[in-house]
Structure formats: structure tokens, C-alpha cells
Scaffold this active site. Structure first.
Site, PDB file in Angstrom:
ATOM      1  N   ASP A  87       0.501  10.470  -3.939  1.00 33.99           N
ATOM      2  CA  ASP A  87       1.313  11.445  -4.074  1.00 33.99           C
ATOM      3  C   ASP A  87       1.767  12.619  -4.867  1.00 33.99           C
ATOM      4  O   ASP A  87       0.187  12.826  -5.332  1.00 33.99           O
ATOM      5  CB  ASP A  87       2.217  10.447  -3.535  1.00 33.99           C
ATOM      6  CG  ASP A  87       3.307  11.151  -2.854  1.00 33.99           C
ATOM      7  OD1 ASP A  87       3.586  10.372  -1.059  1.00 33.99           O
ATOM      8  OD2 ASP A  87       4.316  11.435  -3.280  1.00 33.99           O
ATOM      9  N   SER A 114      -7.006   5.937   3.587  1.00 31.35           N
ATOM     10  CA  SER A 114      -6.379   4.577   2.344  1.00 31.35           C
ATOM     11  C   SER A 114      -7.265   3.084   2.778  1.00 31.35           C
ATOM     12  O   SER A 114      -7.887   2.630   2.225  1.00 31.35           O
ATOM     13  CB  SER A 114      -5.414   4.405   1.707  1.00 31.35           C
ATOM     14  OG  SER A 114      -5.452   6.543   0.960  1.00 31.35           O
ATOM     15  N   LYS A 173       5.180   1.782  -3.245  1.00 26.33           N
ATOM     16  CA  LYS A 173       4.843   2.766  -3.851  1.00 26.33           C
ATOM     17  C   LYS A 173       5.565   3.008  -5.066  1.00 26.33           C
ATOM     18  O   LYS A 173       6.306   2.202  -5.274  1.00 26.33           O
ATOM     19  CB  LYS A 173       6.000   4.056  -2.590  1.00 26.33           C
ATOM     20  CG  LYS A 173       6.515   5.281  -3.200  1.00 26.33           C
ATOM     21  CD  LYS A 173       5.427   5.777  -1.661  1.00 26.33           C
ATOM     22  CE  LYS A 173       4.135   7.477  -2.458  1.00 26.33           C
ATOM     23  NZ  LYS A 173       3.901   7.928  -1.061  1.00 26.33           N
ATOM     24  N   LYS A 188       0.578  -1.714   0.236  1.00 29.75           N
ATOM     25  CA  LYS A 188      -0.199  -0.223  -0.009  1.00 29.75           C
ATOM     26  C   LYS A 188       0.876   1.662   0.126  1.00 29.75           C
ATOM     27  O   LYS A 188       1.794   1.150   0.912  1.00 29.75           O
ATOM     28  CB  LYS A 188      -1.132  -0.011   0.849  1.00 29.75           C
ATOM     29  CG  LYS A 188      -1.689   1.055   1.472  1.00 29.75           C
ATOM     30  CD  LYS A 188      -2.619   0.610   0.499  1.00 29.75           C
ATOM     31  CE  LYS A 188      -3.772   2.051   0.240  1.00 29.75           C
ATOM     32  NZ  LYS A 188      -3.294   2.900  -0.783  1.00 29.75           N
TER      33      LYS A 188
HETATM   34  P1  NDP Z   1       0.935  17.601  -4.209  1.00 31.24           P
HETATM   35  O1  NDP Z   1       1.713  17.238  -5.721  1.00 31.24           O
HETATM   36  O2  NDP Z   1      -0.321  18.057  -4.281  1.00 31.24           O
HETATM   37  O3  NDP Z   1       1.357  19.296  -3.766  1.00 31.24           O
HETATM   38  C1  NDP Z   1       2.725  18.956  -3.595  1.00 31.24           C
HETATM   39  C2  NDP Z   1       3.673  20.176  -3.693  1.00 31.24           C
HETATM   40  O4  NDP Z   1       4.871  20.475  -2.702  1.00 31.24           O
HETATM   41  C3  NDP Z   1       3.179  21.404  -4.340  1.00 31.24           C
HETATM   42  O5  NDP Z   1       3.508  22.557  -3.819  1.00 31.24           O
HETATM   43  C4  NDP Z   1       4.831  21.837  -4.974  1.00 31.24           C
HETATM   44  O6  NDP Z   1       5.146  23.034  -5.913  1.00 31.24           O
HETATM   45  C5  NDP Z   1       6.028  21.859  -3.569  1.00 31.24           C
HETATM   46  N1  NDP Z   1       6.478  20.462  -4.561  1.00 31.24           N
HETATM   47  C6  NDP Z   1       6.380  19.373  -4.736  1.00 31.24           C
HETATM   48  N2  NDP Z   1       8.400  18.921  -5.448  1.00 31.24           N
HETATM   49  C7  NDP Z   1       9.308  20.390  -4.318  1.00 31.24           C
HETATM   50  C8  NDP Z   1      10.215  20.694  -5.265  1.00 31.24           C
HETATM   51  N3  NDP Z   1      10.816  19.471  -5.570  1.00 31.24           N
HETATM   52  N4  NDP Z   1      10.538  21.334  -4.222  1.00 31.24           N
HETATM   53  C9  NDP Z   1       9.441  22.423  -3.826  1.00 31.24           C
HETATM   54  N5  NDP Z   1       8.784  22.204  -3.729  1.00 31.24           N
HETATM   55  C10 NDP Z   1       8.156  21.203  -4.411  1.00 31.24           C
HETATM   56  O7  NDP Z   1       1.930  16.299  -3.321  1.00 31.24           O
HETATM   57  P2  NDP Z   1       0.938  16.093  -2.224  1.00 31.24           P
HETATM   58  O8  NDP Z   1       0.896  17.099  -1.008  1.00 31.24           O
HETATM   59  O9  NDP Z   1      -0.114  14.852  -1.253  1.00 31.24           O
HETATM   60  O10 NDP Z   1       2.684  15.771  -1.325  1.00 31.24           O
HETATM   61  C11 NDP Z   1       3.561  16.699  -0.696  1.00 31.24           C
HETATM   62  C12 NDP Z   1       3.770  15.924   0.194  1.00 31.24           C
HETATM   63  O11 NDP Z   1       3.360  15.121   1.353  1.00 31.24           O
HETATM   64  C13 NDP Z   1       5.762  14.721  -0.103  1.00 31.24           C
HETATM   65  O12 NDP Z   1       6.293  14.978   0.129  1.00 31.24           O
HETATM   66  C14 NDP Z   1       4.502  13.466  -0.485  1.00 31.24           C
HETATM   67  O13 NDP Z   1       4.927  11.956  -0.157  1.00 31.24           O
HETATM   68  C15 NDP Z   1       4.274  13.541   0.928  1.00 31.24           C
HETATM   69  N6  NDP Z   1       2.050  13.023   1.540  1.00 31.24           N
HETATM   70  C16 NDP Z   1       1.482  12.998   0.751  1.00 31.24           C
HETATM   71  C17 NDP Z   1       0.294  12.367   1.032  1.00 31.24           C
HETATM   72  C18 NDP Z   1      -1.007  11.922   0.124  1.00 31.24           C
HETATM   73  O14 NDP Z   1      -2.375  11.989   0.681  1.00 31.24           O
HETATM   74  N7  NDP Z   1      -1.040  12.974  -0.671  1.00 31.24           N
HETATM   75  C19 NDP Z   1       0.006  10.910   2.568  1.00 31.24           C
HETATM   76  C20 NDP Z   1       1.641  11.204   3.310  1.00 31.24           C
HETATM   77  C21 NDP Z   1       2.508  12.279   2.843  1.00 31.24           C
HETATM   78  P3  NDP Z   1       4.663  22.684  -7.355  1.00 31.24           P
HETATM   79  O15 NDP Z   1       3.408  23.018  -7.740  1.00 31.24           O
HETATM   80  O16 NDP Z   1       5.438  23.942  -8.354  1.00 31.24           O
HETATM   81  O17 NDP Z   1       5.518  21.585  -8.495  1.00 31.24           O
HETATM   82  O1  2IT Z   2       2.559   8.817   1.321  1.00 31.62           O
HETATM   83  C1  2IT Z   2       1.773   8.572   1.891  1.00 31.62           C
HETATM   84  O2  2IT Z   2       1.175   7.448   2.741  1.00 31.62           O
HETATM   85  C2  2IT Z   2       0.914   8.540   0.699  1.00 31.62           C
HETATM   86  N1  2IT Z   2       0.818   9.335  -0.378  1.00 31.62           N
HETATM   87  C3  2IT Z   2      -1.056   8.224   0.502  1.00 31.62           C
HETATM   88  C4  2IT Z   2      -0.143   6.356   0.491  1.00 31.62           C
HETATM   89  C5  2IT Z   2      -1.943   5.786   0.661  1.00 31.62           C
HETATM   90  O3  2IT Z   2      -1.874   4.305  -0.335  1.00 31.62           O
HETATM   91  O4  2IT Z   2      -3.260   6.454   0.519  1.00 31.62           O
END
Ligand code: NDP
Ligand code: 2IT
Length: 448
Positions: A167, A380, A127, A91
Site C-alpha cells: 500500500d 493479488s 490491513k 487480505k
Molecule cells: P505509493 O506509496 O506508491 O504512492 C503514494 C502517492 O500518494 C505518492 O505520490 C505520495 O506522495 C502521495 N501521498 C501519500 N500520502 C499523501 C498525503 N497524506 N497527502 C498527499 N499525497 C500523499 O502508494 P500507492 O500508489 O500504492 O497508493 C495510493 C493510494 O491507492 C492509497 O490510498 C492506497 O490505499 C490506494 N490503493 C493502493 C493499492 C495498491 O495496490 N498499491 C490498491 C488499492 C488502493 P509523497 O511521495 O509526497 O508521499
Molecule cells: O487497498 C488495497 O486494495 C491494497 N492496498 C491492495 C491489497 C492487496 O492485498 O493487494
């Protein structure tokens, strides 16, 4: 003894996985924090659990070819890392970003093993993703890419074997296209993907879950000091799914959110981002797919700082919610110097090891990603449970469950740290608690 075991395993990992720097970093942090558990329970070394746990069960890499709107043929690379299935189906999310490579996905899948174990639900660690960049692509291009990606991936996933989600770069739109193609190829309408839309199998509160969960975790940390969020100045990096729902929950709890960012720069709003302004940002990011700098053009009193992250803006609480290694040693020093005493990681591994050392030395409340951002994958897991029964739960029910799960993850991390002589250190607590659950399952299931 244990130190030698850890060092030897680490050395082999670096040799066998050359240039996978983020993977080395994630493994090193976990292994080093396990020392007290390995010392107390020799069975983990006897069963060579560290060697087994750091080798993915399976890695799938594939070519993804698709046609852009100008009829150019484009070649991307697709991946799924199926790291560990000791406590449930693989997952974890899919990331679409040009920086994606095997080392990054292995670090994310490795972290996911422990995070998923902490949720108390039956989920292994995985992942995947691609170096495809959805930014600037038309909806049709994103759809064609997703269809091509799924045309290979579908044979490796399923509701009881591997359940991907979103992600970075993979949100509701991408999950929709991926699910559509999965269904077309398999004829199965099932719970193979999470993060689906509400009216075709999604769970209430999944979009909000990571951000809300992170705030609930942070609330638990503050509670250990008899405090709450009322009036606290908060800075958040990123302006994606995690960042914006973190902001929403913080505002609801009375905090003042003064900064958000994207990969180009940071906006600073000293008056605080209120509900109305946040809903404007949500529309900007999710519908118009704009940049955060536009917020400074729209609202008076807001400044935009090109190329800057939010860490130099004085705050009490910081929520790194963009990407890995986005907060380094100097940033950590600046945060602490300016009075920040709570860092809760919405992103995966956003703080560098040197930054974490600074937080530890300063004795601030530091919630590592694999505990603090587990709310997303936890909901999830709840989506999988609802899909398996063909039912759906109310928002209130899912929110209550999420709050309970985050408090449980907090308490488990907090108490485990204490039990192993590292009181107050959530890194040790989360890693040891997650590790022991998975390691014991691996021992019980034999050499597989
Ligand atoms: P999104 O794609 O929705 O948003 C990502 C955000 O981070 C954007 O504002 C983006 O800016 C910025 N960003 C991405 N890459 C970079 C970089 N290399 N340098 C600077 N800014 C960056 O992603 P999420 O919000 O889903 O994910 C954000 C973080 O949270 C990640 O680390 C992900 O692994 C983690 N995460 C996500 C989960 C989920 O449920 N979605 C669960 C747990 C963790 P820009 O638009 O300019 O690229
Ligand atoms: O980093 C994370 O935990 C996620 N991007 C969410 C993974 C999921 O299966 O909901």
C-alpha cells in the site's frame, strides 16, 4: 426502522472507538447506503450483522525497534487489523507512512472487506502497517525496519490465514525484504505475501493492476453513456504505484493526462504526458526516488504548483490516487464547474462525504474506491491462486482476467444499485453487493 438501527449502531461505534475519525467516516458511508437492503431483508438486523461486521475479529499491535545508519535506536509501532474472514483469509495491504494509526488502518481494513467481496475471489478483509516513514531512509534502514517488523508479524500470517501486500510506502523493495525475513523465520517459501517480484513468485501485472483496473472500471462507466477515453483530458493525484499505472493505461487508450502530484505539489503539462515522459517519471519515482516537481524542471511548458492538488485544472475525468480525504467539497465543486463528469477513485476514500454529495447532486459518473480500485487486490488474489499451484500465468492471461473482473465489478455495482432503487449510484451498488455476500456468509457460519 432501519434508519434507527443504523443510527444506533453508528452511535455505539463512535463511543466505543473514540477519535478513530476515518473509521467512523468509512463505516457511516457504508451503513447509510445499506438502508434499502436492510429494509428488504430483515434477517440482517435479526442476526445483528451490522454490530458484528463493524467489530474487527482481531487487532494486533506491536513494537518495532530497529537501528538507523547512525546507530540510533528507533521505536515504531506495527499493526495488523484482521477485520473479517467470512469469505476467505484476511487480505489487504501494509501501509508505511508517518500518519498511520489504528483508526486509519481500521478504516482501510473495513473498506477492504467489501472490496474483496466484490472481486468474486475468496478473500476476507485486513490491513496493516506502521508509522515508519520510508522517505529519505537508506535501503539498509528500510531493510532493517522490514526485518524487525516481520519478526513479530510472521506468527500472525500465512497463505491460508492472512496474506499482506503493499500500500502507501510499501512497494516491491519492501515486499522483498519482508518476504526474505518471513522465509528465514518460517523456512516456508509460500504465498503469504503478494506483490512479490516476478522471478520469485510474483504475478505478472500485479504492479500495474490497481491503476489499469481503475481505468477499466472507468471505461465501463463511460460505456454506459456510449463514450470512451479518446481525447479526454484527465487529471491524476499522486505519482506512486496507482497513479503512474493509471496514467500509463489512460495514455494507451488515447486520453490526455495533464496532471500528476505528490504531497508537496502538482505538475501541469497542458501538452499531455506521453509514454516517453511517463517512463522518465517512473524512473524518477522508482529508481531515483525523486519528487514530482523535478518533472517541471526537465520538460518545457510544464508548470509546478507548490502545495496544490490537481483539482483546479480543468479536465473531463479525475482520478484521485494518492490518499484519503484529498478531495473536499470545494474541490468537487471546482471539478464539476470546470466540466469534469467522471471521477474514479484509485485511492481509498479520497473524496470527503461532502465532495461525494456534490458528485451525486451533479449526476456525474462517480466510481468509489472499493469498486474502482479493486483491481490491485484482485490480481493479488490471482497471485495467491498461482502460488498455490506453483505455476505462473502470462501477462495476456492475467490482463484478460483483470478486464473481466473489473467489468464484473462494474456490472454488479451498477445492477445492484438499480435493483435497490438507486440507479446510477455506484456507492449504493458496490456497498450493498459486497455487504450481502459477506453478511450471508456470516449468517451461514454461525456466531463466530
Ligand atoms: P505509493 O506509496 O506508491 O504512492 C503514494 C502517492 O500518494 C505518492 O505520490 C505520495 O506522495 C502521495 N501521498 C501519500 N500520502 C499523501 C498525503 N497524506 N497527502 C498527499 N499525497 C500523499 O502508494 P500507492 O500508489 O500504492 O497508493 C495510493 C493510494 O491507492 C492509497 O490510498 C492506497 O490505499 C490506494 N490503493 C493502493 C493499492 C495498491 O495496490 N498499491 C490498491 C488499492 C488502493 P509523497 O511521495 O509526497 O508521499
Ligand atoms: O487497498 C488495497 O486494495 C491494497 N492496498 C491492495 C491489497 C492487496 O492485498 O493487494
Amino acid at each position: 426502522m432501519c434508519k434507527d438501527y443504523i443510527n444506533n449502531v453508528m452511535q455505539v461505534i463512535e463511543q466505543r472507538n473514540p477519535r478513530e475519525y476515518e473509521f467512523h467516516q468509512a463505516v457511516k458511508e457504508v451503513l447509510e447506503s445499506l438502508e434499502p437492503a436492510l429494509a428488504r431483508h430483515p434477517r440482517y438486523q435479526n442476526f445483528q450483522i451490522l454490530e458484528r461486521l463493524t467489530e474487527p475479529e482481531r487487532v494486533i499491535m506491536f513494537r518495532v525497534v530497529w537501528m538507523d545508519d547512525k546507530n540510533h535506536r528507533i521505536v515504531n509501532r506495527g499493526y495488523r487489523v484482521q477485520f473479517n474472514s467470512a469469505i476467505g483469509p484476511y487480505k489487504g495491504g501494509l501501509r508505511f507512512h508517518p500518519s498511520v494509526n489504528l483508526g486509519i488502518l481500521k478504516f482501510l481494513a473495513f473498506e477492504q472487506i467489501f472490496k474483496n467481496a466484490l472481486t468474486t475471489l475468496y478473500m476476507g478483509g485486513g490491513k496493516g502497517g506502521s508509522d515508519f516513514d520510508p522517505k529519505g531512509k537508506s535501503d539498509f534502514e528500510v531493510m532493517r525496519f522490514c526485518q524487525s517488523f516481520m519478526t513479530e508479524l510472521y506468527r500472525h500470517i500465512g497463505p491460508a490465514s492472512d496474506v499482506p501486500a503493499g500500500d502507501i510506502g510499501v512497494g516491491r523493495r519492501e515486499i522483498g525484504y519482508l518476504f526474505g525475513q518471513y522465509k528465514r523465520l518460517t523456512s516456508d517459501f509460500d504465498g503469504t505475501l503478494t506483490g512479490k517480484s516476478l522471478n520469485w513468485g510474483g504475478s505478472r501485472l500485479r504492479p500495474e493492476a490497481t491503476g489499469y483496473g481503475c481505468v477499466y472500471f472507468a471505461k465501463g462507466m463511460l460505456k454506459t453513456r456510449g463514450e470512451d477515453f479518446e481525447g479526454k483530458k484527465c487529471v491524476i493525484s499522486g505519482s506512486g504505484n496507482v497513479a503512474l499505472f493509471t496514467a500509463e493505461k489512460l495514455i494507451e487508450l488515447g486520453a490526455t493526462v495533464i496532471a500528476l502530484s505528490d504531497s508537496n505539489g502538482t505538475v501541469h503539462d497542458p501538452a499531455g504526458i506521453d509514454r516517453e515522459k511517463l517512463s522518465w517519471i517512473m524512473d524518477l519515482k522508482n529508481v531515483r526516488r525523486g519528487r514530482i516537481r523535478e518533472y517541471a524542471d526537465k520538460f518545457p511548458g510544464v508548470t509546478y504548483h507548490e502545495g496544490k492538488r490537481p483539482w483546479a485544472i480543468p479536465s473531463q475525468c479525475a482520478f484521485p490516487s494518492a490518499t484519503e480525504n484529498e478531495l473536499d467539497e470545494e474541490d468537487a465543486r471546482t471539478l464539476v464547474k470546470n466540466g469534469c463528469y467522471l471521477v474514479a477513485e484509485g485511492a481509498n476514500m479520497p473524496s470527503t462525504p461532502d465532495a461525494v454529495t456534490i458528485f451525486r447532486k451533479a449526476g456525474i459518473l462517480y466510481g468509489p474506491g472499493k469498486a474502482a480500485n479493486a483491481g490491485g487486490v484482485a490480481v493479488s488474489g490471482l497471485e495467491m491462486a498461482q502460488n498455490a499451484q506453483f505455476i505462473h500465468w502470462s501477462r495476456e492471461y492475467v490482463d484478460a482476467k483483470l478486464q473481466d473482473l473489473m467489468q464484473e465489478i462494474h456490472d454488479n455495482s451498477y445492477n445492484t444499485a438499480k435493483e435497490y432503487g438507486c440507479g446510477g449510484d455506484y456507492v449504493h451498488g458496490a456497498n450493498i453487493a459486497g455487504f450481502m455476500k459477506v453478511a450471508d456468509a456470516m449468517i451461514e457460519q454461525g456466531l463466530v
